[in-house]
Scaffold this active site. Structure first.
Site, mmCIF file in Angstrom:
data_model
loop_
_atom_site.group_PDB
_atom_site.id
_atom_site.type_symbol
_atom_site.label_atom_id
_atom_site.label_comp_id
_atom_site.label_asym_id
_atom_site.label_seq_id
_atom_site.Cartn_x
_atom_site.Cartn_y
_atom_site.Cartn_z
ATOM 1 N N GLY A 1 -40.763 -12.908 11.211
ATOM 2 C CA GLY A 1 -39.625 -13.461 11.917
ATOM 3 C C GLY A 1 -39.869 -14.924 12.149
ATOM 4 N N LYS B 1 -51.499 -3.869 -2.448
ATOM 5 C CA LYS B 1 -51.998 -5.241 -2.317
ATOM 6 C C LYS B 1 -53.197 -5.488 -3.244
ATOM 7 C CE LYS B 1 -49.199 -7.128 0.692
ATOM 8 N NZ LYS B 1 -48.354 -8.282 0.376
ATOM 9 N N ASP C 1 -33.960 -13.053 1.834
ATOM 10 C CA ASP C 1 -34.318 -11.737 2.376
ATOM 11 C C ASP C 1 -33.149 -10.797 2.098
ATOM 12 O OD1 ASP C 1 -36.482 -10.995 5.098
ATOM 13 O OD2 ASP C 1 -35.231 -9.547 4.045
ATOM 14 N N TYR D 1 -49.923 0.707 1.139
ATOM 15 C CA TYR D 1 -49.874 -0.735 1.398
ATOM 16 C C TYR D 1 -51.110 -1.415 0.813
ATOM 17 C CZ TYR D 1 -49.981 -5.015 4.327
ATOM 18 O OH TYR D 1 -50.046 -6.314 4.804
ATOM 19 N N ASP E 1 -32.652 -9.439 -3.153
ATOM 20 C CA ASP E 1 -33.415 -8.188 -3.188
ATOM 21 C C ASP E 1 -34.410 -8.320 -4.330
ATOM 22 O OD1 ASP E 1 -32.541 -4.628 -3.288
ATOM 23 O OD2 ASP E 1 -34.434 -5.663 -3.702
ATOM 24 N N ILE F 1 -51.897 -10.889 11.682
ATOM 25 C CA ILE F 1 -51.305 -12.171 12.067
ATOM 26 C C ILE F 1 -50.528 -12.005 13.371
ATOM 27 C CG2 ILE F 1 -49.798 -14.078 11.370
ATOM 28 C CD1 ILE F 1 -52.392 -13.716 9.706
#
Ligand SMILES: NC(=O)c1ccc[n+]([C@@H]2O[C@H](COP(=O)([O-])OP(=O)(O)OC[C@H]3O[C@@H](n4cnc5c(N)ncnc54)[C@H](O)[C@@H]3O)[C@@H](O)[C@H]2O)c1
Ligand SMILES: C[C@@H](O)[C@H](N)C(=O)O
Length: 374
Positions: free
Chosen positions: A66, A200, A89, A196, A107, A226
């Protein structure tokens, strides 16, 4: 004549025809065979990208915490020009993001649309944040596989085809229970136990493959958890370290979903985004690797709570363990070894735990005071 030699011949003739003295920023084209979808009827123009302009034209996929109006975007826009950083986004941006500069729906599963955006806007850098995080990915494995893996393939193909400099973030989640945990070096066993983490590791390996095979300028940092002040967490295992600040200020109470002694590497958003810009601007010859750990601090929920209570002694912290997140956290690094990043391109963090807590409370505290006044 093999396709690729034809393309480079056409490229040379085209440049001589224009009498172009400037060194074009072309893809380091090796004797390769592009997959069918990368060579289209006007392919001859793909191998000759526009000569290096004074600044990159940046496309950022997926908001970041955000924080798309973050240091990354603000400093990018200051440095490269407001209209040279395009955010994208599939979700509506908050108004401050929407009014801060170019935003476009994209997308990453729509290869054609993504390609049009890159070509129509003459993109030269791509910062690829779109992904599903660890806990939300375990709740929807097929969507995580599609976004984090198929979406990544689209990004890689477009970046290679158009000679983009590509940044993809990896994570502490790219390691698993058989990796060394304290500290975790750049190069070691990586057998993560989440979709996930698997996606990665795949991103790291595919990015480095495209770098070595097609000359793609791929750069990747393994981010710790983060922590940022002006966003809600995105469904990860380290979300607790963001939520505690919002709850402490809003209600004075915080229920932590990890055990008090769960140690994880963490980083404040400004350090993370500065590292991203620094590695993107590092000269290629300084990079001995294409995927680096970056580190700032490691703490447990108990240590974080104690630091918060130095400022807000009445905050009550309790623990109700989320066993899915706990199992994930117990398989992750406790401390990161980032000595290669510090050696190769001068990485160093600014925020340790006291500075993080002070900054987060000031930011959220002032926000909530503003909200109460309004
Ligand atoms: N937040 C952290 O602690 C952390 C740590 C390490 C790495 N990262 C990486 O940073 C990136 C951003 O993380 P975040 O915390 O902002 O996650 P987030 O979940 O808040 O944001 C991810 C974004 O991706 C977008 N997205 C989802 N599907 C998409 C699609 N099909 N096409 C385009 N966009 C799509 C979502 O709308 C969302 O805005 C991710 O790649 C993540 O792996 C984050
Ligand atoms: C650590 C990072 O990748 C993200 N916050 C997660 O927990 O999934």
């Amino acid at each position: 004549m093999p396709v690729i030699r034809a393309l480079s011949t056409v490229a040379k003739q085209a440049l001589q025809g224009f009498g172009c003295e400037c060194q074009p920023f072309t893809i380091a084209v090796r004797s390769i065979s592009f997959s069918p979808r990368q060579v289209t009827s006007d392919a001859s123009f793909h191998s000759v990208s526009f000569s290096e302009t004074a600044h990159p034209k940046v496309l950022i996929t997926g908001k970041f915490l955000g924080q798309t109006f973050s240091l990354d975007v603000v400093s990018c826009r200051k440095q490269f020009g407001n209209n040279n950083v395009i955010l994208s986004d599939i979700r509506k941006p908050p108004s401050h993001v929407f009014h801060s500069g170019p935003f476009i729906y994209s997308d990453i599963l729509d290869y054609k649309n993504l390609r049009e955006i890159v070509v129509n806007n003459r993109i030269t850098w791509l910062i690829h944040y779109s992904a599903l995080l660890s806990a939300v990915g375990e709740a929807n494995v097929s969507l995580a596989r599609s976004v984090n893996i198929t979406g990544l393939h689209n990004i890689l193909d477009i970046a290679a085809e158009h000679g983009l400099r590509l940044f993809v973030p990896s994570t502490i989640g790219a390691f698993g229970p058989t990796s060394p945990r304290n500290p975790t070096p750049d190069l070691c066993v990586q057998r993560p136990r989440t979709i996930y983490g698997v996606s990665k590791v795949h991103a790291e390996l595919m990015g480095e493959y495209y770098h070595h095979r097609y000359g793609l300028d791929f750069r990747c940092l393994r981010y710790p958890g983060i922590i940022s002040a002006d966003s809600q967490p995105g469904g990860g295992t380290t979300d607790y370290a963001v939520q505690i600040f919002h709850d402490a200020i809003k209600t004075g109470k915080f229920e932590c979903n990890l055990k008090p002694d769960t140690r994880l590497p963490m980083m404040y958003i400004d350090d993370c985004l500065r590292a991203t810009l620094e590695v993107m601007e590092a000269p290629a010859e300084s990079l001995s690797m294409r995927t680096y750990n970056i580190n700032a601090m490691s703490f447990t929920p108990e240590e974080l709570a104690t630091e918060v209570q130095k400022h807000m002694p009445d905050v009550q912290v309790t623990y109700k363990v989320d066993h899915v997140r706990q199992a994930i956290a117990d398989s992750w690094p406790q401390n990161f070894d980032d000595s290669n990043a510090r050696k190769d391109w001068g990485w160093k963090h600014d925020y340790d735990l006291p500075e993080l807590v002070q900054t987060m409370l000031n930011f959220i505290g002032s926000d909530s005071r503003v909200a109460r006044v309004n």
